[in-house]
Design an enzyme around this catalytic site. Structure first.
Site, PDB file in Angstrom:
ATOM      1  N   GLU A  47       0.246  -1.272   0.200  1.00 55.04           N
ATOM      2  CA  GLU A  47       0.257   0.299  -0.024  1.00 55.04           C
ATOM      3  C   GLU A  47       0.649   1.287  -0.226  1.00 55.04           C
ATOM      4  O   GLU A  47       0.572   2.297  -1.135  1.00 55.04           O
ATOM      5  CB  GLU A  47      -1.094   0.225   1.239  1.00 55.04           C
ATOM      6  CG  GLU A  47      -1.817  -0.820   1.545  1.00 55.04           C
ATOM      7  CD  GLU A  47      -3.144  -1.137  -0.076  1.00 55.04           C
ATOM      8  OE1 GLU A  47      -2.637   0.037  -0.651  1.00 55.04           O
ATOM      9  OE2 GLU A  47      -3.411  -1.565  -0.481  1.00 55.04           O
ATOM     10  N   TYR A 130      -6.496   6.656   3.031  1.00 58.42           N
ATOM     11  CA  TYR A 130      -6.864   5.842   2.893  1.00 58.42           C
ATOM     12  C   TYR A 130      -5.638   4.577   3.093  1.00 58.42           C
ATOM     13  O   TYR A 130      -6.587   3.472   2.770  1.00 58.42           O
ATOM     14  CB  TYR A 130      -5.599   6.090   1.265  1.00 58.42           C
ATOM     15  CG  TYR A 130      -5.311   4.830   0.453  1.00 58.42           C
ATOM     16  CD1 TYR A 130      -6.924   4.333  -0.327  1.00 58.42           C
ATOM     17  CD2 TYR A 130      -4.671   4.447   0.591  1.00 58.42           C
ATOM     18  CE1 TYR A 130      -6.732   2.661  -1.083  1.00 58.42           C
ATOM     19  CE2 TYR A 130      -4.260   3.047  -0.455  1.00 58.42           C
ATOM     20  CZ  TYR A 130      -5.850   2.049  -1.252  1.00 58.42           C
ATOM     21  OH  TYR A 130      -4.982   1.368  -1.229  1.00 58.42           O
ATOM     22  N   ASP A 148      -9.609   6.034  -2.869  1.00 55.65           N
ATOM     23  CA  ASP A 148      -8.319   5.877  -3.375  1.00 55.65           C
ATOM     24  C   ASP A 148      -8.617   6.605  -4.193  1.00 55.65           C
ATOM     25  O   ASP A 148      -9.758   6.838  -4.368  1.00 55.65           O
ATOM     26  CB  ASP A 148      -7.475   4.742  -3.481  1.00 55.65           C
ATOM     27  CG  ASP A 148      -8.337   3.383  -4.803  1.00 55.65           C
ATOM     28  OD1 ASP A 148      -9.055   3.608  -4.532  1.00 55.65           O
ATOM     29  OD2 ASP A 148      -7.643   3.811  -5.479  1.00 55.65           O
ATOM     30  N   CYS A 200     -14.006   0.824 -15.345  1.00 54.90           N
ATOM     31  CA  CYS A 200     -14.093   2.198 -15.406  1.00 54.90           C
ATOM     32  C   CYS A 200     -12.679   3.335 -15.186  1.00 54.90           C
ATOM     33  O   CYS A 200     -12.414   3.901 -14.515  1.00 54.90           O
ATOM     34  CB  CYS A 200     -14.782   2.278 -13.622  1.00 54.90           C
ATOM     35  SG  CYS A 200     -15.872   3.982 -13.345  1.00 54.90           S
ATOM     36  N   CYS A 207     -18.181   0.139 -20.204  1.00 51.59           N
ATOM     37  CA  CYS A 207     -19.602   0.387 -18.847  1.00 51.59           C
ATOM     38  C   CYS A 207     -20.452  -0.979 -19.584  1.00 51.59           C
ATOM     39  O   CYS A 207     -21.102  -1.640 -18.878  1.00 51.59           O
ATOM     40  CB  CYS A 207     -19.971   1.634 -19.644  1.00 51.59           C
ATOM     41  SG  CYS A 207     -19.516   2.589 -19.069  1.00 51.59           S
ATOM     42  N   CYS A 216     -25.639   3.316 -13.238  1.00 54.55           N
ATOM     43  CA  CYS A 216     -24.735   4.038 -12.925  1.00 54.55           C
ATOM     44  C   CYS A 216     -25.377   5.342 -13.765  1.00 54.55           C
ATOM     45  O   CYS A 216     -26.224   5.471 -14.574  1.00 54.55           O
ATOM     46  CB  CYS A 216     -23.171   3.829 -13.478  1.00 54.55           C
ATOM     47  SG  CYS A 216     -22.330   5.205 -14.389  1.00 54.55           S
TER      48      CYS A 216
END
Length: 353
Positions: A47, A130, A148, A200, A207, A216
């Site tokens: 991370e 985060y 994030d 995305c 999509c 959405c």
DNA sequence: GAGCCGTGGAC
DNA sequence: TGTCCAAGGCT
């Protein structure tokens, strides 16, 4: 008719069960359901490395770190200079400094085991909003809202949030909190990040493959790529400076020194250079060299940083004695091991041809 | 809150 | 070539 949030979360988790990306630090959804837990040290290390950094760039660094320092205790016992050198090339070097401090705090204040809550994790250096939520949810199953850049994009499109980031971040976090399931918070966070990274995406989102497409709001309006809205950024200024590569006449070794601990490339090795970070132009001639030598101009290198562009004029000279007591000779075949940041690697490459 | 802090890849 | 941006944190 939009479905309730829980259903949306289930769609995304089901998509993740079929499409989870395989990462060296990740435990897949199958292993997680069988009750296994990922190594918190590896989650933390990955991370930190992944902050503002692509997965592809991180992978080789992660492998070298885990191989050299398999546990947080090993990392805590390492020399700071070793960690900085191993981090060289990955960027944002304050991460490496904080990495070491954090490892030592985990050993000294937490008995060598990472704290298991987001709140406690956030108190450690280098771990913010985060990262604390990511570690707590992925490694310890706490339903902390993970937000994030990927998730900001997914959420602002899902709910067609038109307020610009970062101002809209509390709104985004609120939505994520409502969506995060208590039973699989870590998988959900990783699912949302995978969704943002593979479906995305910023420019041409897929999509047709998205498990959340029907719910959405941006897609229903056909303006997915208008989100997220971000505050306008300032133009980046151009700066100039000079760097000086001295080689020892006897064997060609290169004179290096260490930059101050804070500021640009803080704590990293360099060929002596002018204070380019505080300079807009001028003072790029050999007369501003840190010590006297027969400097020859060999060219210039360009390098882009986040908030300015830099051009460094590069000079080279052969010398006999150590020019100062603050630095060291690096043998030519050892330069790759000196931990030079990319800017300085360009400088040395330019000087030595 | 906005500026500081790297790098390499995609388009 | 320029621009954007990628699992942000610190001050």
């Amino acid at each position: 008719m939009p479905l309730p949030p829980s259903s949306l979360s289930e769609e995304i988790l089901a998509w993740y069960d079929r499409n989870a990306r395989d990462m060296p630090w990740r435990l897949g959804p199958k292993a997680r359901r069988e009750g296994h837990r990922p190594d918190a040290y590896k989650i933390w290390l990955s991370e930190i490395m992944l902050q503002q950094t692509t997965v592809a760039a991180v992978k080789p660094f992660f492998a070298r770190f885990v191989n050299r320092w398999p546990t947080v205790g090993d990392l805590a016992n390492a020399e700071a200079s070793e960690i900085m050198a191993e981090w060289a090339g990955l960027g944002y070097y304050s991460r490496a400094r904080n990495l070491h401090v954090c490892a030592k705090e985990v050993v000294e204040n937490h008995g060598g085991a990472f704290p298991r809550t987001a709140a406690a994790l956030k108190a450690l250096p280098g771990i913010g909003d985060y990262t604390s939520a990511a570690i707590a949810s992925i490694a310890f199953d706490e339903a902390a809202p993970v937000v994030d850049g990927n998730i900001e994009r997914v959420i602002t499109r899902l709910y067609r949030i038109s307020a610009p980031l970062p101002g809209a971040k509390p709104h985004v976090k609120e939505k994520v909190t409502g969506l995060t399931p208590k039973d699989r918070p870590g998988d959900f966070a990783q699912a949302m990040m995978d969704l943002g990274a593979t479906i995305c995406v910023p420019r041409s989102p897929s999509c047709l493959l998205c498990p959340a497409a029907e719910q959405c709001e941006a897609r229903s309006h056909g303006d997915q790529t208008a989100y997220p809205v971000k505050a306008a950024k300032r133009p980046v200024p151009q700066r100039t400076g000079a760097a000086f590569v001295a080689t020892r006449s006897s064997d060609g070794a290169v004179w290096l020194r260490r930059r101050p601990a804070s500021g640009m490339l803080g704590g990293m090795a360099e060929a002596p250079s002018t204070a380019w970070s505080a300079r807009k132009d001028g003072e790029t001639g050999a007369d501003v060299a840190p010590f006297k030598a027969d400097w020859m101009h060999v060219g210039a290198i360009a390098h882009g940083f986040t908030h300015f562009k830099l051009t460094l004029e590069v000079y080279r000279a052969e010398i006999d004695a150590e020019p100062s007591n603050e630095g060291w000779w690096a043998a030519r075949h050892e330069i790759a091991d000196q931990g030079l940041p990319t800017l300085m690697r360009k400088v040395v490459d330019k000087a030595l041809g």
